[in-house]
Design a protein around this motif. Sequence first.
Motif, PDB file in Angstrom:
ATOM      1  N   UNK A 199      23.839  41.948  33.564  1.00  0.00           N
ATOM      2  CA  UNK A 199      24.788  42.550  32.635  1.00  0.00           C
ATOM      3  C   UNK A 199      25.143  43.926  33.233  1.00  0.00           C
ATOM      4  N   UNK A 200      26.477  44.488  32.746  1.00  0.00           N
ATOM      5  CA  UNK A 200      27.119  45.524  33.080  1.00  0.00           C
ATOM      6  C   UNK A 200      27.832  46.132  31.977  1.00  0.00           C
ATOM      7  N   UNK A 201      27.970  47.778  32.098  1.00  0.00           N
ATOM      8  CA  UNK A 201      28.953  47.834  30.958  1.00  0.00           C
ATOM      9  C   UNK A 201      30.373  47.853  31.001  1.00  0.00           C
ATOM     10  N   UNK A 202      30.639  47.064  30.061  1.00  0.00           N
ATOM     11  CA  UNK A 202      32.040  46.597  29.999  1.00  0.00           C
ATOM     12  C   UNK A 202      32.722  46.831  28.510  1.00  0.00           C
ATOM     13  N   UNK A 203      33.685  47.199  28.297  1.00  0.00           N
ATOM     14  CA  UNK A 203      34.250  47.290  26.888  1.00  0.00           C
ATOM     15  C   UNK A 203      33.688  48.403  26.045  1.00  0.00           C
ATOM     16  N   UNK A 204      33.956  48.297  24.618  1.00  0.00           N
ATOM     17  CA  UNK A 204      34.344  47.239  24.094  1.00  0.00           C
ATOM     18  C   UNK A 204      35.812  47.000  24.117  1.00  0.00           C
ATOM     19  N   UNK A 205      36.596  48.331  24.451  1.00  0.00           N
ATOM     20  CA  UNK A 205      37.970  47.853  24.936  1.00  0.00           C
ATOM     21  C   UNK A 205      38.383  47.955  26.363  1.00  0.00           C
ATOM     22  N   UNK A 206      39.392  47.102  26.790  1.00  0.00           N
ATOM     23  CA  UNK A 206      39.708  47.073  28.237  1.00  0.00           C
ATOM     24  C   UNK A 206      41.286  47.100  28.309  1.00  0.00           C
ATOM     25  N   UNK A 207      41.744  47.493  29.246  1.00  0.00           N
ATOM     26  CA  UNK A 207      43.210  47.445  29.400  1.00  0.00           C
ATOM     27  C   UNK A 207      43.573  45.901  29.905  1.00  0.00           C
ATOM     28  N   UNK A 208      44.238  45.179  29.098  1.00  0.00           N
ATOM     29  CA  UNK A 208      44.574  43.940  29.420  1.00  0.00           C
ATOM     30  C   UNK A 208      46.286  43.771  30.018  1.00  0.00           C
ATOM     31  N   UNK A 209      46.183  43.113  31.216  1.00  0.00           N
ATOM     32  CA  UNK A 209      47.560  42.929  31.903  1.00  0.00           C
ATOM     33  C   UNK A 209      48.235  41.821  31.235  1.00  0.00           C
ATOM     34  N   UNK A 210      49.544  41.948  30.832  1.00  0.00           N
ATOM     35  CA  UNK A 210      50.188  40.724  30.223  1.00  0.00           C
ATOM     36  C   UNK A 210      51.672  40.919  30.109  1.00  0.00           C
ATOM     37  N   UNK A 211      52.276  40.590  31.262  1.00  0.00           N
ATOM     38  CA  UNK A 211      53.491  40.785  31.517  1.00  0.00           C
ATOM     39  C   UNK A 211      54.465  39.138  31.878  1.00  0.00           C
TER      40      UNK A 211
END
Length: 455
Positions: A199-211
């Motif tokens: 496991x790795x530190x991720x989130x809880x929020x991320x930037x989602x690419x959606x175009x």
Amino acid sequence: MNEKVRVEKSGTIILPNHDRYDEKRKVWNARIDRRPAVIFECKSEADVISAVNYARQGDLEISIRGGGHHIDGTAVCDGGVMIDLSNMKDVKVDENRKVAVVEGGATLADVDAETQKYGLATPTGTVSETGIAGLALGGGFGYLRGKYGLTCDNIVSARMVTADGKAITVNKDNYPDLYWAICGGGGNFGVVTSFEFQLYPVGPNVLGIDVMYDYRDLKQILHGLKEYMKSAIDEISVNLAIMQLPPAPFLPEALHNKRVVSLSGMYIGELNREIEENVIEPLVSFAEPIMDQTGILPYVELQKKLDAMIDVAPFDGTSLFFEDLPEDAISTLMNAIENADLPMTLVQIWALHGKMNRIPADEKAFSIRDAGYLLLVDAIVPEDNPQKCRDWVNQLHKDLLPHSLRESAYVNGARIDANITESTYGNNYELLAKIKGKYDPDNLFCHNHNIAPKE
């Protein structure tokens, strides 16, 4: 046997006259209609041992269901033993070791929901309903591939039931050859009842690419993407998809039945003006966007965004790896898309870079470490003319094969085919065959991208 027989510990045997038989033999691909002789609905490792012993003693083929999402329906066999792990879904996090202990029937959603309670994640896929076991054993491409590698790269250890009915722990120190083989070598070597994932530190929020772009700009977008990936940082991932939008009520009428190109992806890391200008903004300006919903969102929500695109339906499809995307390949792909007289086609091109490509090809069984792109093709099979879909998929695969990387495919997204399997594993194939011969000499576990046992 009776209609419903208790097996050791907690599982249930389901025979063809059981009221849940038809439900249990269904998989994601509605094109698959196979009838196992018996389904072992397992709830413990002891149940899996019973199922394997039963199959071996009866000389019956085994199929193993984790999530049931393989394009060729490898989870279910005709006339054999189907080992159903879908009730074995427990996920526990060891926060000190940064490891998740995950049972073989868990989905990506199960894994993400538990690990995110601790602000942690392991690389998985992009559709949350996918089973973690099949994904990990065959590779595992997701949004964390650039930063932390593939799912198979993050298997710390596994509990397995082998062909002789023994339950063993497999890791770098214990059965190291088998550990190497399950890190991308598919379901050839036994039934994995649980994994340990790094496991790795991720989130809880991320930037989602959606175009979303107009399909007419596809060549321009691909050229932009190819240039962008030459200097892409590990923290970014980019998937491109080409599809025709449905006339759905939630879409503006101007988009009904419109062919579009979408870019989806994720950035993990600190945001600042330099990152926004050099990493994010180029992705949303390859052409004039139709729609741009790029923004901050919970990691667990990003992991579910594509679920609606992969609904249960009769599918056919294929996959290929590429070092680059030459003009001839792009033109061939566009011609096939524009002339596909099918209910739906979904063509995805995933850009590959970073950690997943820095791992030596012989360090794990998964050997494709020099590809720049992964092509995934899914098409809905029309009821009135299923052969038309198969012919279209076959022709596209044949036309693109000369441009591919050593004719290799992603086994989790390709039909069962001996040539594909051997080409994909390349220089690792011979060693995999010898390991197969050592642990499964009678090829009990054959309902997969099969590697024939070799002495």
